[in-house]
Design an enzyme around this catalytic site. Structure first.
Site, PDB file in Angstrom:
ATOM      1  N   SER A  10      -6.354  13.930  -7.772  1.00 42.84           N
ATOM      2  CA  SER A  10      -6.840  13.101  -8.869  1.00 42.84           C
ATOM      3  C   SER A  10      -8.046  12.272  -8.478  1.00 42.84           C
ATOM      4  O   SER A  10      -8.237  11.898  -7.319  1.00 42.84           O
ATOM      5  CB  SER A  10      -5.717  12.168  -9.338  1.00 42.84           C
ATOM      6  OG  SER A  10      -5.294  11.329  -8.265  1.00 42.84           O
ATOM      7  N   ASP A  14      -8.828   2.545 -11.323  1.00 40.60           N
ATOM      8  CA  ASP A  14      -7.717   1.587 -11.352  1.00 40.60           C
ATOM      9  C   ASP A  14      -8.215   0.269 -11.939  1.00 40.60           C
ATOM     10  O   ASP A  14      -9.159  -0.331 -11.412  1.00 40.60           O
ATOM     11  CB  ASP A  14      -7.174   1.336  -9.939  1.00 40.60           C
ATOM     12  CG  ASP A  14      -6.600   2.600  -9.309  1.00 40.60           C
ATOM     13  OD1 ASP A  14      -6.120   3.460 -10.070  1.00 40.60           O
ATOM     14  OD2 ASP A  14      -6.644   2.722  -8.079  1.00 40.60           O
ATOM     15  N   GLY A  50      -7.629   7.229  -7.206  1.00 42.54           N
ATOM     16  CA  GLY A  50      -7.217   8.620  -7.292  1.00 42.54           C
ATOM     17  C   GLY A  50      -7.048   9.186  -5.898  1.00 42.54           C
ATOM     18  O   GLY A  50      -7.789   8.831  -4.967  1.00 42.54           O
ATOM     19  N   ASN A  54      -9.656   8.789  -2.700  1.00 39.29           N
ATOM     20  CA  ASN A  54      -9.246   7.937  -1.586  1.00 39.29           C
ATOM     21  C   ASN A  54      -9.212   8.706  -0.266  1.00 39.29           C
ATOM     22  O   ASN A  54      -9.649   8.206   0.775  1.00 39.29           O
ATOM     23  CB  ASN A  54      -7.865   7.351  -1.851  1.00 39.29           C
ATOM     24  CG  ASN A  54      -7.832   6.424  -3.054  1.00 39.29           C
ATOM     25  OD1 ASN A  54      -8.866   5.960  -3.516  1.00 39.29           O
ATOM     26  ND2 ASN A  54      -6.649   6.162  -3.563  1.00 39.29           N
ATOM     27  N   GLN A 171       3.926  13.228  -8.368  1.00 35.59           N
ATOM     28  CA  GLN A 171       4.028  14.370  -9.268  1.00 35.59           C
ATOM     29  C   GLN A 171       5.256  15.224  -9.006  1.00 35.59           C
ATOM     30  O   GLN A 171       5.523  16.166  -9.758  1.00 35.59           O
ATOM     31  CB  GLN A 171       2.770  15.247  -9.152  1.00 35.59           C
ATOM     32  CG  GLN A 171       1.517  14.636  -9.777  1.00 35.59           C
ATOM     33  CD  GLN A 171       1.619  14.536 -11.288  1.00 35.59           C
ATOM     34  OE1 GLN A 171       2.314  13.668 -11.813  1.00 35.59           O
ATOM     35  NE2 GLN A 171       0.931  15.410 -12.003  1.00 35.59           N
ATOM     36  N   THR A 221       6.216   9.668   6.389  1.00 38.04           N
ATOM     37  CA  THR A 221       5.783   8.298   6.673  1.00 38.04           C
ATOM     38  C   THR A 221       6.867   7.324   6.246  1.00 38.04           C
ATOM     39  O   THR A 221       7.546   7.525   5.237  1.00 38.04           O
ATOM     40  CB  THR A 221       4.468   7.972   5.948  1.00 38.04           C
ATOM     41  OG1 THR A 221       4.663   8.095   4.531  1.00 38.04           O
ATOM     42  CG2 THR A 221       3.355   8.929   6.358  1.00 38.04           C
ATOM     43  N   GLY A 223       6.332   3.625   6.290  1.00 44.45           N
ATOM     44  CA  GLY A 223       5.775   2.283   6.183  1.00 44.45           C
ATOM     45  C   GLY A 223       5.664   1.590   7.522  1.00 44.45           C
ATOM     46  O   GLY A 223       5.146   2.150   8.498  1.00 44.45           O
ATOM     47  N   GLY A 253      -1.285   5.487   1.916  1.00 39.07           N
ATOM     48  CA  GLY A 253      -0.842   6.856   2.158  1.00 39.07           C
ATOM     49  C   GLY A 253      -1.995   7.836   2.176  1.00 39.07           C
ATOM     50  O   GLY A 253      -2.021   8.784   2.973  1.00 39.07           O
ATOM     51  N   ASP A 254      -2.980   7.608   1.314  1.00 36.98           N
ATOM     52  CA  ASP A 254      -4.157   8.477   1.294  1.00 36.98           C
ATOM     53  C   ASP A 254      -4.986   8.312   2.570  1.00 36.98           C
ATOM     54  O   ASP A 254      -5.529   9.292   3.099  1.00 36.98           O
ATOM     55  CB  ASP A 254      -5.015   8.171   0.067  1.00 36.98           C
ATOM     56  CG  ASP A 254      -4.291   8.455  -1.240  1.00 36.98           C
ATOM     57  OD1 ASP A 254      -3.469   9.381  -1.267  1.00 36.98           O
ATOM     58  OD2 ASP A 254      -4.545   7.740  -2.225  1.00 36.98           O
TER      59      ASP A 254
END
Length: 312
Positions: A10, A14, A50, A54, A171, A221, A223, A253-254
């Site tokens: 994506s 934002d 997106g 990112n 998703q 992952t 955190g 995360g990206d």
């Protein structure tokens, strides 16, 4: 050697608004069936976001070669200009003139609770953007996007023999168990956070070991607890890197995934690749917005050496 990474996913705007009160003081528990409320938001900021944007941003910081395969709408000009100034190719971004960019409207209260609304817009046409048009690549990632596009890109990458990372993210509920298993079987790598891997296990009926066995590597992952890489029947623990500040987890995360792509395309080995990914997440979380951290390749290498005692 070709080190290009195709970044499928994506491209979104934002819009982040801050409510100075608490949602709980306005929302009545016994009246939630007929909500009609308005929140005064004195501050608002607009951020480029997106998943593909990112990831590409962070991979470019590392000195990688990202090529975005995404879709934008009629209001794409500012984002395209932003990417072009960064030296990120926009050649394979499809523009849908009868749609708007994907947009996420975020309202946060003083307790950091959020009420979000997401408009997929042009992202829904991801299946119209052909992977073949992006040319040869060393690696690809399928990150959250229009679900038809994710399915088509997985089929096309498998047919073209381009290894890819499957990153289902938010998703995942859009796919049937059979489709998720098909993604796993076509992918070379899968990456999820700790919640997503439990959802993937629940929806597919596969165990974590089953999923890892079908891949070259499964990356999970967790955190502040770091991450784990399951490969060749063993698990590699990757420590979290101490962040200068914890301001905004959006896009962490990206950033991590960009580190994975860089390590894989530069043959750094799993331990170094995971550590670099962890560092990129720590750098990002110290800044508001997903694409506002600015750091040079030399600074990244210095921070890596400080954290782990060697240079990658």
């Amino acid at each position: 050697m070709n080190q290009t990474s195709l970044i499928c996913g994506s491209l979104a705007i934002d819009i982040i608004m801050q409510y100075e009160g608490r949602f709980g003081d306005t929302l009545l528990a016994d009246q939630l069936h007929k909500v009609n409320v308005s929140f005064l938001v004195p501050t608002m900021r607009t951020e480029f976001g997106g998943c593909s944007g990112n990831i590409a941003y962070n991979l470019k910081l590392l000195g990688g070669d990202p090529r975005i395969v995404g879709v934008m709408g009629q209001d794409c000009a500012p984002y395209l200009e932003h990417l072009q100034k960064l030296g990120i190719s926009t050649q394979n971004i499809l523009i849908k003139k009868d749609a708007y960019n994907a947009q996420c409207f975020v309202t946060a209260d003083s307790d950091n609770n959020q009420i979000n609304a997401f408009h997929p817009g042009a992202m829904s046409f991801a299946h119209e953007n052909n992977i073949e048009d992006a040319g040869p690549a060393r690696l690809a990632i399928i990150s959250p996007d229009g679900h038809l596009g994710m399915l088509k890109h997985a089929d096309d990458l498998a047919r073209l023999g381009i290894p890819f990372v499957f990153d289902p993210g938010q998703q995942m509920p859009m796919f049937t168990p059979e489709q998720l298993i098909s993604f796993i079987d076509k992918a070379t790598y899968v990456t999820c956070n700790d919640y997503e891997i439990e959802l993937l296990i629940d929806r597919t009926g596969l165990t974590l070991a089953d999923i890892a066995h079908r891949l070259e590597a499964l990356i999970v992952t967790r955190g502040e607890k770091g991450s784990e890489i399951y490969t060749k029947g063993s698990s590699i623990d990757i420590p979290a890197v101490h962040a200068d500040a914890v301001l905004d987890p959006t896009g962490c995360g990206d950033a991590y995934r960009a580190g994975l792509l860089y390590g894989l395309t530069h043959d750094l080995g799993w331990e170094t690749t995971g550590r670099l990914a962890s560092l990129m997440g720590a750098i990002k979380i110290a800044h508001k917005g997903a694409q506002n951290h600015v750091v040079t390749q030399e600074e990244i290498a210095d921070r890596f050496e400080k954290a782990f005692g060697y240079r990658y």
